[in-house]
Scaffold this active site. Sequence first.
Site, PDB file in Angstrom:
ATOM      1  N   VAL A 163     -15.940  -5.168  75.584  1.00  0.00           N
ATOM      2  CA  VAL A 163     -16.602  -6.470  75.741  1.00  0.00           C
ATOM      3  C   VAL A 163     -15.614  -7.637  75.721  1.00  0.00           C
ATOM      4  O   VAL A 163     -15.956  -8.739  76.150  1.00  0.00           O
ATOM      5  CB  VAL A 163     -17.715  -6.718  74.684  1.00  0.00           C
ATOM      6  N   TYR A 189     -14.768 -12.685  60.341  1.00  0.00           N
ATOM      7  CA  TYR A 189     -16.064 -12.064  60.660  1.00  0.00           C
ATOM      8  C   TYR A 189     -17.194 -13.075  60.452  1.00  0.00           C
ATOM      9  O   TYR A 189     -18.088 -13.222  61.302  1.00  0.00           O
ATOM     10  CB  TYR A 189     -16.255 -10.833  59.780  1.00  0.00           C
TER      11      TYR A 189
HETATM   12  N1  LIG Z   1     -23.931  -2.640  59.070  1.00  0.00           N
HETATM   13  C1  LIG Z   1     -24.144  -3.830  58.491  1.00  0.00           C
HETATM   14  O1  LIG Z   1     -24.221  -3.947  57.265  1.00  0.00           O
HETATM   15  C2  LIG Z   1     -24.313  -5.061  59.328  1.00  0.00           C
HETATM   16  C3  LIG Z   1     -24.825  -6.213  58.714  1.00  0.00           C
HETATM   17  C4  LIG Z   1     -24.986  -7.377  59.470  1.00  0.00           C
HETATM   18  C5  LIG Z   1     -24.646  -7.371  60.813  1.00  0.00           C
HETATM   19  N2  LIG Z   1     -24.138  -6.248  61.401  1.00  0.00           N
HETATM   20  C6  LIG Z   1     -23.781  -6.302  62.820  1.00  0.00           C
HETATM   21  O2  LIG Z   1     -24.481  -5.280  63.519  1.00  0.00           O
HETATM   22  C7  LIG Z   1     -23.659  -4.775  64.568  1.00  0.00           C
HETATM   23  C8  LIG Z   1     -23.489  -3.274  64.429  1.00  0.00           C
HETATM   24  O3  LIG Z   1     -22.987  -2.976  63.119  1.00  0.00           O
HETATM   25  P1  LIG Z   1     -22.500  -1.512  62.734  1.00  0.00           P
HETATM   26  O4  LIG Z   1     -22.587  -1.394  61.252  1.00  0.00           O
HETATM   27  O5  LIG Z   1     -23.149  -0.495  63.588  1.00  0.00           O
HETATM   28  O6  LIG Z   1     -20.935  -1.653  63.147  1.00  0.00           O
HETATM   29  P2  LIG Z   1     -19.823  -0.535  63.496  1.00  0.00           P
HETATM   30  O7  LIG Z   1     -18.494  -1.139  63.185  1.00  0.00           O
HETATM   31  O8  LIG Z   1     -20.167   0.769  62.835  1.00  0.00           O
HETATM   32  O9  LIG Z   1     -19.997  -0.326  65.055  1.00  0.00           O
HETATM   33  C9  LIG Z   1     -19.496  -1.247  65.986  1.00  0.00           C
HETATM   34  C10 LIG Z   1     -19.382  -0.566  67.344  1.00  0.00           C
HETATM   35  O10 LIG Z   1     -18.835  -1.509  68.265  1.00  0.00           O
HETATM   36  C11 LIG Z   1     -17.835  -0.869  69.031  1.00  0.00           C
HETATM   37  N3  LIG Z   1     -16.871  -1.840  69.525  1.00  0.00           N
HETATM   38  C12 LIG Z   1     -15.869  -2.463  68.828  1.00  0.00           C
HETATM   39  N4  LIG Z   1     -15.148  -3.235  69.643  1.00  0.00           N
HETATM   40  C13 LIG Z   1     -15.697  -3.115  70.878  1.00  0.00           C
HETATM   41  C14 LIG Z   1     -15.382  -3.672  72.139  1.00  0.00           C
HETATM   42  N5  LIG Z   1     -14.332  -4.499  72.303  1.00  0.00           N
HETATM   43  N6  LIG Z   1     -16.153  -3.359  73.207  1.00  0.00           N
HETATM   44  C15 LIG Z   1     -17.217  -2.504  73.057  1.00  0.00           C
HETATM   45  N7  LIG Z   1     -17.538  -1.926  71.895  1.00  0.00           N
HETATM   46  C16 LIG Z   1     -16.795  -2.236  70.809  1.00  0.00           C
HETATM   47  C17 LIG Z   1     -17.203   0.119  68.056  1.00  0.00           C
HETATM   48  O11 LIG Z   1     -16.466   1.130  68.730  1.00  0.00           O
HETATM   49  C18 LIG Z   1     -18.445   0.633  67.324  1.00  0.00           C
HETATM   50  O12 LIG Z   1     -19.032   1.725  68.014  1.00  0.00           O
HETATM   51  C19 LIG Z   1     -22.355  -5.564  64.500  1.00  0.00           C
HETATM   52  O13 LIG Z   1     -22.434  -6.668  65.360  1.00  0.00           O
HETATM   53  C20 LIG Z   1     -22.310  -6.030  63.060  1.00  0.00           C
HETATM   54  O14 LIG Z   1     -21.538  -7.204  62.916  1.00  0.00           O
HETATM   55  C21 LIG Z   1     -23.966  -5.095  60.675  1.00  0.00           C
END
Ligand SMILES: NC(=O)c1ccc[n+]([C@@H]2O[C@H](COP(=O)([O-])OP(=O)(O)OC[C@H]3O[C@@H](n4cnc5c(N)ncnc54)[C@H](O)[C@@H]3O)[C@@H](O)[C@H]2O)c1
Length: 258
Positions: A70, A164
């Site tokens: 992305v 972040y």
């Molecule tokens: N898990 C939580 O507690 C939480 C809380 C609030 C918000 N979020 C948000 O929810 C979303 C998903 O969280 P998660 O826990 O599944 O995160 P994660 O880190 O487990 O997964 C993120 C995914 O994004 C992919 N990714 C990273 N860089 C990329 C790029 N340049 N292009 C395409 N893909 C890319 C990674 O390979 C991974 O599969 C994120 O935006 C995170 O900020 C998560």
Amino acid sequence: MMQASTGTGLEGRVAIITGAGQGIGRVFAGAFAAAGGIPVVAEIDAAKAQQVADEIAAGGARARAVTTDVADPASVQTMADIVLRELGRIDILVNNAAIFSTIKMRPFDEIPLEEWERVLRVNVTGVFLASRAVAPAMRRAGWGRIINMSSGAVTLGRPNYLHYIASKAALIGMTRSMARELGGHGITVNAILPGATFTEIRRETVTPQQKEAIVAMQCIKRPETPQDLVGAVLFLASPASAFVTGQSITVDGGCTHP
Ligand SMILES: NC(=O)c1ccc[n+]([C@@H]2O[C@H](COP(=O)([O-])OP(=O)(O)OC[C@H]3O[C@@H](n4cnc5c(N)ncnc54)[C@H](O)[C@@H]3O)[C@@H](O)[C@H]2O)c1
């Protein structure tokens, strides 16, 4: 006159979910497929992207993996072109990809500049690039849904990952402004602010002690799972939310009351 509602409203809808190779995005991809939609797993890790699409196909539903960075404009545009060519439409974009679970927690003045810039590049510029790539198709169709994954960590002001926090706070403003620019075209733009959500991925951003403290702050006293976010994302993607736009919806078991 009352009309009986049938189905999910998502049947046949093409939903691009960025970063859906693991964690929350992976669960979202499965949920869109289960609702009759066609998820596109737009993920930087090719093997993980294919694995998620294969899992969905094994369950008898349609899904497409498209390896996508992305942060790279050409990669994002190619992904959108492939989806339009092969599936004919782009109805929904979930901007879920982020640098998140790999982040090392540290005081803000110890974050290396290159890491700061990479987090903003993926988490903010990535949302700009993906939204820009799908907007023309949504405008042509006069219908679209963009859902940005922000974070309840912004409301809490959680310490030790300032890049972040900056990136996820930016998405709240971008959601409001994009909603104003796109509302006249039948396109809604909303954000989801999850609480600390526990996926299959181990990470440093929440220690076991912090996990306990967060659950204690919630009205609902159990750890949040990706499944807890599915209702919100399917609602915001569906025709049922047609008059909801520019909003940030917190789904955190009542941890914060913004
Ligand atoms: N898990 C939580 O507690 C939480 C809380 C609030 C918000 N979020 C948000 O929810 C979303 C998903 O969280 P998660 O826990 O599944 O995160 P994660 O880190 O487990 O997964 C993120 C995914 O994004 C992919 N990714 C990273 N860089 C990329 C790029 N340049 N292009 C395409 N893909 C890319 C990674 O390979 C991974 O599969 C994120 O935006 C995170 O900020 C998560």
